[in-house]
Design an enzyme around this catalytic site. Sequence first.
Site, PDB file in Angstrom:
ATOM      1  N   LYS A 210       0.904  -1.234   0.126  1.00  0.00           N
ATOM      2  CA  LYS A 210      -0.029  -0.072   0.127  1.00  0.00           C
ATOM      3  C   LYS A 210       0.988   1.290  -0.006  1.00  0.00           C
ATOM      4  CE  LYS A 210      -3.700  -2.512  -0.262  1.00  0.00           C
ATOM      5  NZ  LYS A 210      -4.398  -3.155   0.883  1.00  0.00           N
TER       6      LYS A 210
HETATM    7  C1  LIG Z   1      -5.461  -4.314   1.103  1.00  0.00           C
HETATM    8  C2  LIG Z   1      -6.924  -4.147   1.355  1.00  0.00           C
HETATM    9  C3  LIG Z   1      -7.576  -4.364   2.450  1.00  0.00           C
HETATM   10  C4  LIG Z   1      -7.005  -5.077   3.664  1.00  0.00           C
HETATM   11  O1  LIG Z   1      -5.878  -4.643   3.934  1.00  0.00           O
HETATM   12  P1  LIG Z   1      -4.861  -5.062   5.142  1.00  0.00           P
HETATM   13  O2  LIG Z   1      -4.119  -4.038   5.770  1.00  0.00           O
HETATM   14  O3  LIG Z   1      -4.209  -6.076   4.228  1.00  0.00           O
HETATM   15  O4  LIG Z   1      -5.722  -5.909   6.201  1.00  0.00           O
HETATM   16  C5  LIG Z   1      -8.841  -4.152   2.534  1.00  0.00           C
HETATM   17  N1  LIG Z   1      -9.442  -3.606   1.474  1.00  0.00           N
HETATM   18  C6  LIG Z   1      -8.939  -3.235   0.465  1.00  0.00           C
HETATM   19  C7  LIG Z   1      -9.713  -2.598  -0.861  1.00  0.00           C
HETATM   20  C8  LIG Z   1      -7.778  -3.490   0.258  1.00  0.00           C
HETATM   21  O5  LIG Z   1      -6.765  -3.288  -0.911  1.00  0.00           O
END
Ligand SMILES: *Cc1c(COP(=O)(O)O)cnc(C)c1O
Length: 439
Positions: A210
């Site tokens: 991210k």
């Molecule tokens: C990555 C993601 C999540 C989950 O995030 P984590 O930090 O891995 O728990 C939830 N929603 C979306 C749209 C994502 O891309």
Amino acid sequence: MTGSIHADFSPLLAVRGGEPAVKLRQPSWPCPTDSEIEAVRQAMIQGKTDWAYLCAAGKGGPGQALEERFQRELGVPFAVGTCGAGAALHIACMCVLEMGDEAITSPYSWGQTAACILQAGGVPIFADIDPNTLTLDPASVEARVTPRTRAIVAVHMAGVPADMDAINAVAARHGLTVIEDCAQAQGSLYKGRPVGTFGNFGCFSLGSGKHLAAGDAGMLVTSDRTLFEKALLVGMHPARMGKDIEDPQRRAEIDNFIYTYRINTLSAAWALAEMDRLAEMNTWRRRNLAQLFELLAGVPGIRPPHLPDWADPVWHMVNWTFVAEEVPGISRAQYVKALRAEGVPISTGYVGSPLHLRPTMRQKRYHFGRGYPWAADPASHFIEYAPGDCPVAERRCSELDMTTQTGWCYCDVSAIMKEFAAAFRKVTDHLDQVRGLEV
Ligand SMILES: *Cc1c(COP(=O)(O)O)cnc(C)c1O
């Protein structure tokens, strides 16, 4: 003779055994800097003599510092560090849903946008998406509201903000809670204001792919003290609850029947240091993708996203549109295969299959088929998930989507973008070599 000259000088596409057009390597992501590595080291050294510093009970360590940083940057009074956006989304749903309540969400997302509803005993109801932003279509959301609806889980997909004013208006008309899934959109602006600050809850991911990559971690933000205190009761350590819960009735509920959803403090130390360069990285992400969109203008077979003025995304990925009419006789899979062979990071659609058509939903087999949560309430027995429920999302997945991940675009990659554009031109100038490709 002209035929052989042509053969000698016409480039052979990489997919047919020629040289790939893209020579440069994309930067790796995540990419911790020396100062981020040092911040983690210093946190561990501090933890040698100060046990509480490395425990996310909320007693002054990096977890609390990161929460305060989010509060400051987003202008919200409350933040709760979590182990991921998934945890933050689950906490949010636990705060607002009761068994059998319906929550409306997007079928065009990562599954956790809907799983958080199921995990809280709620029933996901899918609304269709807007064909341009690929986020929830507010009119479709409103059409799916029933007396059982309690919440809307809106995702800012690929970094593109959902139409929050319109979604909030639907929520206000029907008394619904709005949860924003900002996992792919940290720094994205809607009408000039950062996402995560429009709904009742904003959920961020600091997961390794991210915008603010820090191992695995997340953040839940809210402007509502009641929701903040409820969130602590769901997933934080009782020591943290004791510190931050003021309401006497909720103080009486403090106990350790909790999920271990607190943030890993070393991830928090990393993220805190990384936040110093987030704005700069986000500027590069915007700039690099703007450059690529410009370079690809007029290339047959592909269109960049077409967004309303109010959307200022920080791209987490780009969901391109395949334009079949412009490349006759060539399928989306063949087009993608030829580009990939040239070294362009592109695939047929990140979502793949819309969430409402996945076996888990169609067969209502969540939790290994125990029938939960649909079996919990007779009114939910009749809910079905079927093709045709969300035609825009379905067509995106089956015909139109091509995806490029953009995590690596956090610095100047202008030269790579130029190579991509050359690869596109090479492929689209030699579509004869793409026809008939096996996929
Ligand atoms: C990555 C993601 C999540 C989950 O995030 P984590 O930090 O891995 O728990 C939830 N929603 C979306 C749209 C994502 O891309």
